[in-house]
Scaffold this active site. Structure first.
Site, PDB file in Angstrom:
ATOM      1  N   ARG A   7       0.835  -1.202   0.000  1.00  0.00           N
ATOM      2  CA  ARG A   7       0.000   0.000   0.000  1.00  0.00           C
ATOM      3  C   ARG A   7       0.862   1.242   0.000  1.00  0.00           C
ATOM      4  O   ARG A   7       2.003   1.226   0.435  1.00  0.00           O
ATOM      5  CB  ARG A   7      -0.896   0.017   1.244  1.00  0.00           C
ATOM      6  CG  ARG A   7      -2.084  -0.929   1.214  1.00  0.00           C
ATOM      7  CD  ARG A   7      -3.138  -0.560   0.194  1.00  0.00           C
ATOM      8  NE  ARG A   7      -3.387   0.872   0.086  1.00  0.00           N
ATOM      9  CZ  ARG A   7      -4.257   1.557   0.808  1.00  0.00           C
ATOM     10  NH1 ARG A   7      -4.998   0.961   1.706  1.00  0.00           N
ATOM     11  NH2 ARG A   7      -4.408   2.860   0.637  1.00  0.00           N
ATOM     12  N   ARG A  63       2.115   3.831 -16.628  1.00  0.00           N
ATOM     13  CA  ARG A  63       2.505   3.472 -17.993  1.00  0.00           C
ATOM     14  C   ARG A  63       3.778   4.207 -18.403  1.00  0.00           C
ATOM     15  O   ARG A  63       4.633   3.660 -19.089  1.00  0.00           O
ATOM     16  CB  ARG A  63       1.379   3.794 -18.976  1.00  0.00           C
ATOM     17  CG  ARG A  63       0.121   2.998 -18.726  1.00  0.00           C
ATOM     18  CD  ARG A  63       0.279   1.534 -19.074  1.00  0.00           C
ATOM     19  NE  ARG A  63      -0.987   0.825 -18.902  1.00  0.00           N
ATOM     20  CZ  ARG A  63      -1.088  -0.321 -18.280  1.00  0.00           C
ATOM     21  NH1 ARG A  63      -0.029  -0.917 -17.782  1.00  0.00           N
ATOM     22  NH2 ARG A  63      -2.262  -0.906 -18.153  1.00  0.00           N
ATOM     23  N   CYS A  74      -8.454   2.624 -11.864  1.00  0.00           N
ATOM     24  CA  CYS A  74      -8.633   3.815 -11.035  1.00  0.00           C
ATOM     25  C   CYS A  74     -10.062   3.882 -10.496  1.00  0.00           C
ATOM     26  O   CYS A  74     -11.008   3.579 -11.223  1.00  0.00           O
ATOM     27  CB  CYS A  74      -8.349   5.079 -11.846  1.00  0.00           C
ATOM     28  SG  CYS A  74      -6.666   5.227 -12.433  1.00  0.00           S
ATOM     29  N   GLU A  77     -11.991   7.526  -4.367  1.00  0.00           N
ATOM     30  CA  GLU A  77     -11.927   7.142  -2.955  1.00  0.00           C
ATOM     31  C   GLU A  77     -13.259   7.474  -2.282  1.00  0.00           C
ATOM     32  O   GLU A  77     -13.885   8.487  -2.591  1.00  0.00           O
ATOM     33  CB  GLU A  77     -10.781   7.908  -2.263  1.00  0.00           C
ATOM     34  CG  GLU A  77     -10.586   7.577  -0.814  1.00  0.00           C
ATOM     35  CD  GLU A  77     -10.003   6.196  -0.584  1.00  0.00           C
ATOM     36  OE1 GLU A  77     -10.215   5.658   0.515  1.00  0.00           O
ATOM     37  OE2 GLU A  77      -9.335   5.652  -1.483  1.00  0.00           O
ATOM     38  N   ARG A  89      -4.135   7.178  -3.539  1.00  0.00           N
ATOM     39  CA  ARG A  89      -3.745   5.958  -2.836  1.00  0.00           C
ATOM     40  C   ARG A  89      -3.518   4.853  -3.863  1.00  0.00           C
ATOM     41  O   ARG A  89      -4.157   4.835  -4.914  1.00  0.00           O
ATOM     42  CB  ARG A  89      -4.837   5.536  -1.857  1.00  0.00           C
ATOM     43  CG  ARG A  89      -5.047   6.492  -0.700  1.00  0.00           C
ATOM     44  CD  ARG A  89      -6.327   6.118   0.053  1.00  0.00           C
ATOM     45  NE  ARG A  89      -6.515   6.844   1.282  1.00  0.00           N
ATOM     46  CZ  ARG A  89      -7.109   8.025   1.388  1.00  0.00           C
ATOM     47  NH1 ARG A  89      -7.570   8.634   0.300  1.00  0.00           N
ATOM     48  NH2 ARG A  89      -7.265   8.603   2.553  1.00  0.00           N
ATOM     49  N   TYR A 107       4.064   5.957   2.496  1.00  0.00           N
ATOM     50  CA  TYR A 107       3.132   7.079   2.616  1.00  0.00           C
ATOM     51  C   TYR A 107       3.952   8.359   2.615  1.00  0.00           C
ATOM     52  O   TYR A 107       4.831   8.535   3.459  1.00  0.00           O
ATOM     53  CB  TYR A 107       2.299   6.948   3.895  1.00  0.00           C
ATOM     54  CG  TYR A 107       1.339   5.792   3.781  1.00  0.00           C
ATOM     55  CD1 TYR A 107       0.018   6.010   3.414  1.00  0.00           C
ATOM     56  CD2 TYR A 107       1.759   4.485   3.978  1.00  0.00           C
ATOM     57  CE1 TYR A 107      -0.862   4.940   3.257  1.00  0.00           C
ATOM     58  CE2 TYR A 107       0.893   3.414   3.821  1.00  0.00           C
ATOM     59  CZ  TYR A 107      -0.416   3.651   3.464  1.00  0.00           C
ATOM     60  OH  TYR A 107      -1.276   2.614   3.294  1.00  0.00           O
ATOM     61  N   ARG A 115      -1.013   6.488   8.081  1.00  0.00           N
ATOM     62  CA  ARG A 115      -0.374   5.338   8.715  1.00  0.00           C
ATOM     63  C   ARG A 115       0.699   5.775   9.706  1.00  0.00           C
ATOM     64  O   ARG A 115       1.894   5.553   9.505  1.00  0.00           O
ATOM     65  CB  ARG A 115       0.244   4.418   7.648  1.00  0.00           C
ATOM     66  CG  ARG A 115      -0.727   3.648   6.791  1.00  0.00           C
ATOM     67  CD  ARG A 115      -1.557   2.609   7.561  1.00  0.00           C
ATOM     68  NE  ARG A 115      -0.779   1.664   8.314  1.00  0.00           N
ATOM     69  CZ  ARG A 115      -0.370   0.478   7.868  1.00  0.00           C
ATOM     70  NH1 ARG A 115      -0.676   0.091   6.646  1.00  0.00           N
ATOM     71  NH2 ARG A 115       0.332  -0.319   8.648  1.00  0.00           N
TER      72      ARG A 115
END
Length: 120
Positions: A7, A63, A74, A77, A89, A107, A115
């Site tokens: 993540r 890409r 995609c 959120e 994210r 992050y 986090r």
């Protein structure tokens, strides 16, 4: 070989193609570097962006890093009251000899608040 998830997140300053691509690239490069990932071992990357980001798809940045065989998708959120704004994210699924516990989540910028347990 195992499949592990990594993540990460980063915030952007402006809702422009350039800022979205630049910051998404920074995030992906950092994840790849910190986890010593071979690009061919990336199975897929899921991107989410907060509702205030709509100038470009973050996947386009992948890409440009030559991530051409992995599946990219995609999403917007989920909107939560008081949540972090201007945030991209990612979740990478990678084939690896490492364990999930050995994966390094990344992050950056204001996204470090997501986090705090990863701060050293």
């Amino acid at each position: 070989m195992a499949i592990c998830a990594i993540r990460g997140a980063i915030t952007i300053d402006k809702n422009t193609k350039e800022d979205i691509f630049e910051n998404t690239s920074i995030l992906l490069k950092e994840i790849i570097s910190k986890n010593n990932i071979n690009i061919d071992d990336i199975i897929s990357i899921t991107f989410t962006a907060t509702e205030d980001i709509d100038a470009a798809y973050p996947a386009v940045a992948a890409r440009s890093l030559n991530i051409t065989k992995a599946a990219l998708l995609c999403f917007q959120e989920m909107k939560v009251v008081g949540s972090l704004k201007m945030c991209i994210r990612v979740m990478l699924l990678v084939e690896t000899n490492k364990t999930q516990e050995q994966m390094n989540h990344v992050y950056l910028k204001d996204a470090v608040v997501l986090r705090p347990d990863l701060l050293n």
